[in-house]
Design a protein around this motif. Structure first.
Motif, mmCIF file in Angstrom:
data_model
loop_
_atom_site.group_PDB
_atom_site.id
_atom_site.type_symbol
_atom_site.label_atom_id
_atom_site.label_comp_id
_atom_site.label_asym_id
_atom_site.label_seq_id
_atom_site.Cartn_x
_atom_site.Cartn_y
_atom_site.Cartn_z
ATOM 1 N N GLN A 148 0.046 -8.392 10.015
ATOM 2 C CA GLN A 148 0.887 -8.946 8.953
ATOM 3 C C GLN A 148 0.736 -10.458 8.829
ATOM 4 N N ARG A 202 -7.179 -8.879 0.860
ATOM 5 C CA ARG A 202 -6.690 -7.521 1.094
ATOM 6 C C ARG A 202 -7.816 -6.532 1.362
ATOM 7 N N SER A 261 0.814 -1.208 0.000
ATOM 8 C CA SER A 261 0.000 0.000 0.000
ATOM 9 C C SER A 261 0.854 1.268 0.000
ATOM 10 N N THR A 262 2.126 1.138 0.352
ATOM 11 C CA THR A 262 3.005 2.317 0.375
ATOM 12 C C THR A 262 3.759 2.488 -0.931
ATOM 13 N N ARG A 289 -2.046 -11.923 6.609
ATOM 14 C CA ARG A 289 -2.064 -11.630 5.169
ATOM 15 C C ARG A 289 -2.461 -12.844 4.343
ATOM 16 N N THR A 290 -2.129 -14.039 4.882
ATOM 17 C CA THR A 290 -2.511 -15.245 4.144
ATOM 18 C C THR A 290 -3.944 -15.656 4.444
ATOM 19 N N HIS A 309 0.561 4.649 5.335
ATOM 20 C CA HIS A 309 -0.241 4.034 4.282
ATOM 21 C C HIS A 309 -0.621 2.599 4.591
ATOM 22 N N SER A 310 0.139 1.960 5.474
ATOM 23 C CA SER A 310 -0.105 0.551 5.725
ATOM 24 C C SER A 310 -1.374 0.363 6.560
ATOM 25 N N SER A 311 -2.064 -0.723 6.327
ATOM 26 C CA SER A 311 -3.262 -0.975 7.126
ATOM 27 C C SER A 311 -2.981 -1.946 8.265
ATOM 28 N N THR A 312 -1.776 -2.502 8.298
ATOM 29 C CA THR A 312 -1.505 -3.504 9.326
ATOM 30 C C THR A 312 -0.265 -3.179 10.159
ATOM 31 N N ARG A 313 0.282 -2.013 9.977
ATOM 32 C CA ARG A 313 1.554 -1.769 10.641
ATOM 33 C C ARG A 313 1.586 -0.363 11.224
ATOM 34 N N ARG A 326 5.936 4.487 6.044
ATOM 35 C CA ARG A 326 5.239 3.249 5.691
ATOM 36 C C ARG A 326 3.958 3.094 6.496
ATOM 37 N N GLY A 375 2.582 -5.172 14.433
ATOM 38 C CA GLY A 375 2.383 -5.681 13.083
ATOM 39 C C GLY A 375 1.751 -7.059 13.086
#
Lengths: 359, 354
Positions: B313, B321, A235-236, B316-317, B176-180, B173, B310
């Motif tokens: 993360q 998304r 996403s970045t 993710r599997t 923008h990240s949705s999980t971190r 990062r 995180g």
């Protein structure tokens, strides 16, 4: 004279120069998951058409593609060589313009653009005026000087990798094939390989070794996209113009005496780009000198370089560079998808003819 | 003849252009700050630059301040009003005002990443007090060691695993990240030492939302695999040093609810004991202590919906998304985590214990 090693090295270096800047940007813009699918597709196309190209060339020992087309009549020569020539001159202009812009964005923000372009043109023109032999030999020199550094940076760029970003690995979304950015990514895939067809009367090479070189390049196509993805997440990364450069910039090695390895890495790549430019210029000159044999080649070369330099001056911004890339795409796909099969067909036909005449 | 002329012409051109003599600025005409403090007052940014200055074999610190509508504006104002140009190429540490961090860092972080002047791997820190006061104290410190603040965060110098190491690109990062999400260390003027570390700020989408203690940060670093050699006090029994750690995670989704099994394996050595506790007791107490600490940290961050570890993360599997985009709001607060600590006492030092 067998120059397989030199041909392989210049093939390798010029591709490295093309891969690390625009290729990841284009691939990442074309899809948002399972990047390996577009990458693999590109690599397979490259491999298949390179094999066809070399197979086609093998029917005509001691001839380059200009001679081959000319031996089949003027019309065929025009049909095939004109788009190739247009492609080459466009590539020269685009490469000079885009890479000088990259240099300004990345490290020489105070230097005027014309100066950078002038230097790029100058070195490339001089190198190509000395002929293929010099280009190939300087590729060995560049490999010795800069390849270790490039490989080192590729190796340490794994520092900030979070492997979990690799997921998801599958996707049902194959719309990337029609996206303009994906078509643009073929600049790094089909950008150089035509030059194999220009080598032959001067030197010989072993096709197998070139194919091995392509195999060596495969990891670089993959890591150029996946290192930024694994570092920043998907996403970045789309926010970056040059994701791989950004990923290299985030490396922190405190035992290295240099603060930012990026500058060294980029300068090495720029030298590979100069090599690429001189190769393309030389190929273009080969076509032009067959068309206008009366001119002194070197004067013509200077004239062409000057014209492309002036053209570059008239491209105002990055948006136009991207548009040019897109306009150039049909010609690129012509060179990639149509030239190799045409050579193969011509080769098979002429072989048949020979058989008929002999038998 | 013609060819030689061309060659000479080319060589002359190369000599003329490759010198790069335009807009060049010698190093003595540049100001290269190593530490930059940024605060915001209304819509004006305030920039504080810490410059090492060499004065007759003595390192001194010079502090320069500037304000502007943006960071670039402030830098430009400084360059305009000084005999030298200000370059941020060698900035190693960015200290942010706490109030500013609470308002949100999005624009500043994007600006830093865009301009490419500041290296993306520069360190971030948040200052618990007024920046003017803080940098004033740094300047007064004796002997004036210009690198004090830098070495504080340097892994082969003054860093300990209680301090979070967060860099510009990591904060960017997290925008923008949705999980971190990230944590940024908080520092202030120390009473006994020059700088004191008081914990870490929890940053969610570029905004400081909460704060965790240095002890929690140690756990964070252990979980993040930053190589902990941290010291933990076990209740009233002993003090141990963590030698190495590794963890394994298992994540699953049951009925749209996230579950996680996490095991942290620690190898420790005994430093000091109080009385004569048995090894088993130390092991047991250490593991309950760390488990409790971990759960406390997790509850705080779950309440604030900031996934600093995180954990998303690992899903993710498991989650597509589209769903993962809502990880912070929908899944993270209801995440059930089974956390287990496995302690091995690798050695007990020079003394035998009974």
């Amino acid at each position: 004279m067998d120059r397989s090693m030199f041909v392989s090295i210049s093939y390798f270096l010029t591709h490295l120069g093309l891969i690390f800047f625009m290729y990841p940007t284009d691939i990442i813009a074309s899809t948002d998951e399972a990047y390996w699918i577009p990458i693999t597709l590109g690599i397979i196309i490259h491999f298949i058409f390179l094999s066809i190209y070399m197979k086609g060339l093998s029917y005509f020992p001691r001839k380059n593609i200009i001679m081959i087309y000319l031996s089949h009549g003027k019309i065929i020569a025009w049909i095939f060589l004109l788009p190739v020539a247009i492609y080459l001159i466009m590539i020269i202009i685009i490469t000079i313009r885009s890479y000088s812009e990259i240099i300004t964005i990345v490290f020489l923000s105070n230097t005027p653009l014309w100066a950078i372009m002038f230097l790029l043109v100058l070195v490339a023109t001089y190198l190509s005026s000395r002929g293929l032999d010099s280009i190939l030999r300087s590729s060995l020199l560049l490999a010795i000087l800069f390849l270790p550094l490039t490989l080192f940076v590729c190796f340490v760029s794994f520092q900030n990798v979070d492997w979990r970003y690799i997921f998801p690995l599958t996707t049902n979304d194959f719309r990337f094939i029609t996206k303009p950015s994906y078509l643009m990514s073929y600049f790094s895939i089909g950008g150089v390989f035509l030059f194999i067809g220009f080598i032959q009367p001067l030197f010989t090479y072993k096709p197998k070794k070139i194919l091995y070189t392509v195999l060596l390049l495969v990891p670089f196509w993959i890591i150029s996209v996946y290192i930024p993805i694994l570092t920043f997440g998907n996403s970045t990364v789309p926010h970056f113009y040059f994701p791989f450069v950004e990923a290299v910039d985030s490396i922190d090695i405190n035992w290295l005496m240099f603060d930012r390895v990026t500058v060294f890495f980029l300068l090495s790549l720029i030298t590979f780009i100069i090599l690429f430019l001189s190769l393309i210029l030389w190929m273009f000159m080969q076509i032009i000198t067959t068309c206008i044999p009366k001119f002194r080649p070197n004067y013509l070369l200077i004239l062409i370089s000057f014209i492309s330099f002036v053209c570059c001056l008239f491209i105002p911004d990055w948006k136009d560079v991207e548009d040019l890339f897109l306009i150039n795409s049909p010609f690129r796909f012509f060179c990639l998808l149509i030239v190799p099969p045409s050579l193969l067909i011509l080769g098979i036909r002429s072989k048949r003819k020979e058989k008929l005449e002999n038998g | 003849m013609g060819n030689t002329m061309i060659k000479v012409f080319f060589l002359l051109c190369i000599v003329l252009t490759s010198t790069g003599c335009w807009n060049n600025k010698d190093i003595n005409h540049r100001l290269l700050p190593a530490v930059v403090g940024i605060s915001k007052n209304g819509d004006k940014y305030k920039l504080i630059l810490e410059l090492p200055v060499l004065e007759s074999d003595n390192m001194k610190i010079q502090i320069i301040k500037a304000t502007g509508k943006s960071i670039a504006d402030a830098v430009d104002w400084l360059s305009m009003n000084m005999d030298r140009g200000v370059d941020l190429f060698h900035v190693k540490l960015i200290v942010l005002d706490k109030q500013f961090a609470k308002q949100g860092l999005t624009d500043v972080m994007s600006g830093l990443m865009r301009s490419r002047e500041v290296a993306p791997n520069a360190q971030m820190a948040i200052c618990n007090e007024d920046l003017d006061y803080f940098f004033g104290n740094v300047q007064k410190s004796k002997p004036p060691t210009g690198d004090y603040l830098l070495d504080f965060f340097e892994k082969d110098a003054g860093w300990t695993p209680n301090i979070a190491l967060t860099r510009v690109w990591q904060v960017y990062r997290s925008l923008h990240s949705s999980t971190r999400d990230v944590i940024i260390p908080i520092i202030q003027t120390g009473k006994l030492t020059e700088v004191e570390h008081i914990g870490s700020a929890v940053i969610k989408n570029g905004k400081m939302v909460s704060q965790i203690s240095p002890n929690d940060t140690l756990l964070y670093n252990a979980f993040d695999g930053q190589g902990t050699q941290g010291i933990v006090e076990v209740m009233d029994l002993a003090t141990v040093l963590i030698l190495s750690d590794w963890k394994s995670n298992k994540s699953m989704i049951i009925n749209e609810k996230p579950f996680m099994k996490s095991q942290l394996n620690l190898k420790v050595t005994i430093l000091e004991t109080k009385g004569n506790p048995s090894m088993d007791l130390i092991k047991k107490d250490l593991s309950t202590l760390i488990t409790n600490r971990f759960h406390r940290m997790l509850t705080i961050t779950q309440k604030k919906q900031a996934d600093i570890l995180g954990l998303g993360q690992t899903f993710r599997t498991k989650l597509p998304r589209a769903k993962l985009k809502n990880w912070r709001e929908k899944y993270y607060p209801i995440l059930k985590l089974d956390f287990q600590v496995n302690v091995d006492i690798q050695n007990e030092g020079f003394l035998k214990s009974d």
